[in-house]
Write a protein that holds these residues in place. Structure first.
Motif, mmCIF file in Angstrom:
data_model
loop_
_atom_site.group_PDB
_atom_site.id
_atom_site.type_symbol
_atom_site.label_atom_id
_atom_site.label_comp_id
_atom_site.label_asym_id
_atom_site.label_seq_id
_atom_site.Cartn_x
_atom_site.Cartn_y
_atom_site.Cartn_z
ATOM 1 N N LEU A 1 0.869 -1.174 0.000
ATOM 2 C CA LEU A 1 0.000 0.000 0.000
ATOM 3 C C LEU A 1 0.906 1.223 0.000
ATOM 4 N N GLY A 2 1.074 1.829 -1.171
ATOM 5 C CA GLY A 2 2.031 2.906 -1.323
ATOM 6 C C GLY A 2 1.416 4.291 -1.262
ATOM 7 N N ILE A 3 2.211 5.231 -0.752
ATOM 8 C CA ILE A 3 1.820 6.632 -0.685
ATOM 9 C C ILE A 3 2.959 7.483 -1.254
ATOM 10 N N HIS A 4 2.641 8.730 -1.574
ATOM 11 C CA HIS A 4 3.616 9.662 -2.144
ATOM 12 C C HIS A 4 4.283 10.481 -1.039
ATOM 13 N N GLN A 5 4.954 9.793 -0.139
ATOM 14 C CA GLN A 5 5.637 10.470 0.960
ATOM 15 C C GLN A 5 6.632 9.497 1.585
ATOM 16 N N ASP A 6 7.723 10.022 2.151
ATOM 17 C CA ASP A 6 8.699 9.198 2.866
ATOM 18 C C ASP A 6 8.165 8.944 4.272
ATOM 19 N N ALA A 7 7.075 8.210 4.325
ATOM 20 C CA ALA A 7 6.373 7.932 5.576
ATOM 21 C C ALA A 7 5.955 6.466 5.587
ATOM 22 N N SER A 8 5.560 5.983 6.741
ATOM 23 C CA SER A 8 5.062 4.613 6.815
ATOM 24 C C SER A 8 4.132 4.455 8.012
ATOM 25 N N ILE A 9 3.310 3.420 7.924
ATOM 26 C CA ILE A 9 2.455 3.027 9.037
ATOM 27 C C ILE A 9 2.651 1.532 9.233
ATOM 28 N N ALA A 10 2.984 1.137 10.454
ATOM 29 C CA ALA A 10 3.199 -0.272 10.770
ATOM 30 C C ALA A 10 2.191 -0.712 11.818
ATOM 31 N N LEU A 11 1.802 -1.986 11.739
ATOM 32 C CA LEU A 11 0.883 -2.600 12.695
ATOM 33 C C LEU A 11 1.667 -3.492 13.642
ATOM 34 N N GLY A 12 1.289 -3.490 14.902
ATOM 35 C CA GLY A 12 1.891 -4.406 15.869
ATOM 36 C C GLY A 12 0.832 -4.871 16.859
ATOM 37 N N ARG A 13 0.682 -6.194 16.982
ATOM 38 C CA ARG A 13 -0.254 -6.781 17.962
ATOM 39 C C ARG A 13 0.573 -7.724 18.833
ATOM 40 N N PHE A 14 0.438 -7.592 20.135
ATOM 41 C CA PHE A 14 1.304 -8.327 21.054
ATOM 42 C C PHE A 14 0.481 -9.253 21.938
ATOM 43 N N ASP A 15 0.775 -10.566 21.855
ATOM 44 C CA ASP A 15 0.019 -11.535 22.657
ATOM 45 C C ASP A 15 0.776 -11.946 23.914
ATOM 46 N N THR A 16 1.953 -11.349 24.119
ATOM 47 C CA THR A 16 2.695 -11.537 25.361
ATOM 48 C C THR A 16 3.289 -10.194 25.757
ATOM 49 N N GLU A 17 3.607 -10.040 27.024
ATOM 50 C CA GLU A 17 4.274 -8.821 27.472
ATOM 51 C C GLU A 17 5.719 -8.883 26.991
ATOM 52 N N GLN A 18 6.182 -7.811 26.344
ATOM 53 C CA GLN A 18 7.541 -7.831 25.812
ATOM 54 C C GLN A 18 8.047 -6.436 25.519
ATOM 55 N N GLU A 19 9.380 -6.347 25.388
ATOM 56 C CA GLU A 19 10.009 -5.100 24.968
ATOM 57 C C GLU A 19 10.311 -5.214 23.474
ATOM 58 N N VAL A 20 9.990 -4.139 22.737
ATOM 59 C CA VAL A 20 10.155 -4.132 21.290
ATOM 60 C C VAL A 20 10.957 -2.905 20.899
ATOM 61 N N GLU A 21 11.951 -3.091 20.031
ATOM 62 C CA GLU A 21 12.699 -1.956 19.504
ATOM 63 C C GLU A 21 12.119 -1.584 18.150
ATOM 64 N N TYR A 22 11.888 -0.291 17.930
ATOM 65 C CA TYR A 22 11.385 0.211 16.650
ATOM 66 C C TYR A 22 12.456 1.122 16.074
ATOM 67 N N VAL A 23 12.845 0.865 14.812
ATOM 68 C CA VAL A 23 13.890 1.628 14.144
ATOM 69 C C VAL A 23 13.277 2.392 12.971
ATOM 70 N N LEU A 24 13.607 3.681 12.860
ATOM 71 C CA LEU A 24 13.129 4.503 11.744
ATOM 72 C C LEU A 24 13.569 3.927 10.407
ATOM 73 N N THR A 25 12.713 4.065 9.389
ATOM 74 C CA THR A 25 13.101 3.654 8.044
ATOM 75 C C THR A 25 13.643 4.838 7.241
ATOM 76 N N HIS A 26 13.292 6.062 7.627
ATOM 77 C CA HIS A 26 13.793 7.271 6.967
ATOM 78 C C HIS A 26 14.359 8.191 8.046
ATOM 79 N N GLN A 27 15.634 8.522 7.937
ATOM 80 C CA GLN A 27 16.359 9.218 9.001
ATOM 81 C C GLN A 27 15.833 10.602 9.373
ATOM 82 N N LYS A 28 15.083 11.281 8.482
ATOM 83 C CA LYS A 28 14.578 12.623 8.795
ATOM 84 C C LYS A 28 13.166 12.580 9.367
#
Length: 160
Positions: free
Chosen positions: A82-109
């Motif tokens: 699903l593409g858009i005309h911008q250096d942006a993104s939307i990600a989904l995350g569903r967690f079925d256990t308690e946990q720590e998650v690291e999220y890393v940018l895909t575009h540095q600005k």
């Protein structure tokens, strides 16, 4: 959803729709049910390009692909289904256990914007619950603690 390009669809739970208004389109979003309450998010991200052709796409995401991790649902044309005309993104995350998650940018600005659909997460000591959101910038990654049952959108947008 119904629009002047001829697109018409019912958007179900865990489906994502993208529409680029581009050079112009008329559209409406309405509840297709006479008995059920609708709950949706309509997120507007400004295009980095002008005069693009209007476009519409919709996709159902298999929850097993974004369980206990973030999976990109929307991104730059050519980098995401699903593409858009911008250096942006939307990600989904569903967690079925308690946990720590690291999220890393895909575009540095870019900066992050986390929105909790269900459950609870903690970012930098801030507890976020259903319908809470938090913006974070000036970092290229962060850790969040997800409680069991958390369903989260990670929205990444340019910081103009």
């Amino acid at each position: 959803h119904k629009d002047s390009m001829g697109s018409a669809a019912v958007i179900e739970t865990v489906e994502v729709q993208v529409m680029s208004a581009g050079t112009g389109v008329e559209h409406s979003e309405f509840n297709a049910s006479q008995t059920e309450v609708v709950s949706l998010l309509q997120i507007w991200i400004l295009s980095k390009e002008r005069n693009v052709s209007p476009q519409y796409a919709q996709k159902r995401f298999d929850h097993t692909k974004y369980t206990n991790a973030f999976t990109k649902a929307v991104g730059v044309y050519g980098e995401s289904e699903l593409g858009i005309h911008q250096d942006a993104s939307i990600a989904l995350g569903r967690f079925d256990t308690e946990q720590e998650v690291e999220y890393v940018l895909t575009h540095q600005k870019n900066g992050f914007y986390f929105f909790v659909i269900e459950g609870e997460i903690t970012i930098a000591g801030k507890v976020l619950q259903k319908r809470d959101a938090l913006g974070v910038w000036d970092t290229d990654k962060l850790s969040l603690q997800a409680k069991k049952g958390a369903f989260v959108l990670a929205i990444e947008v340019p910081m103009f």
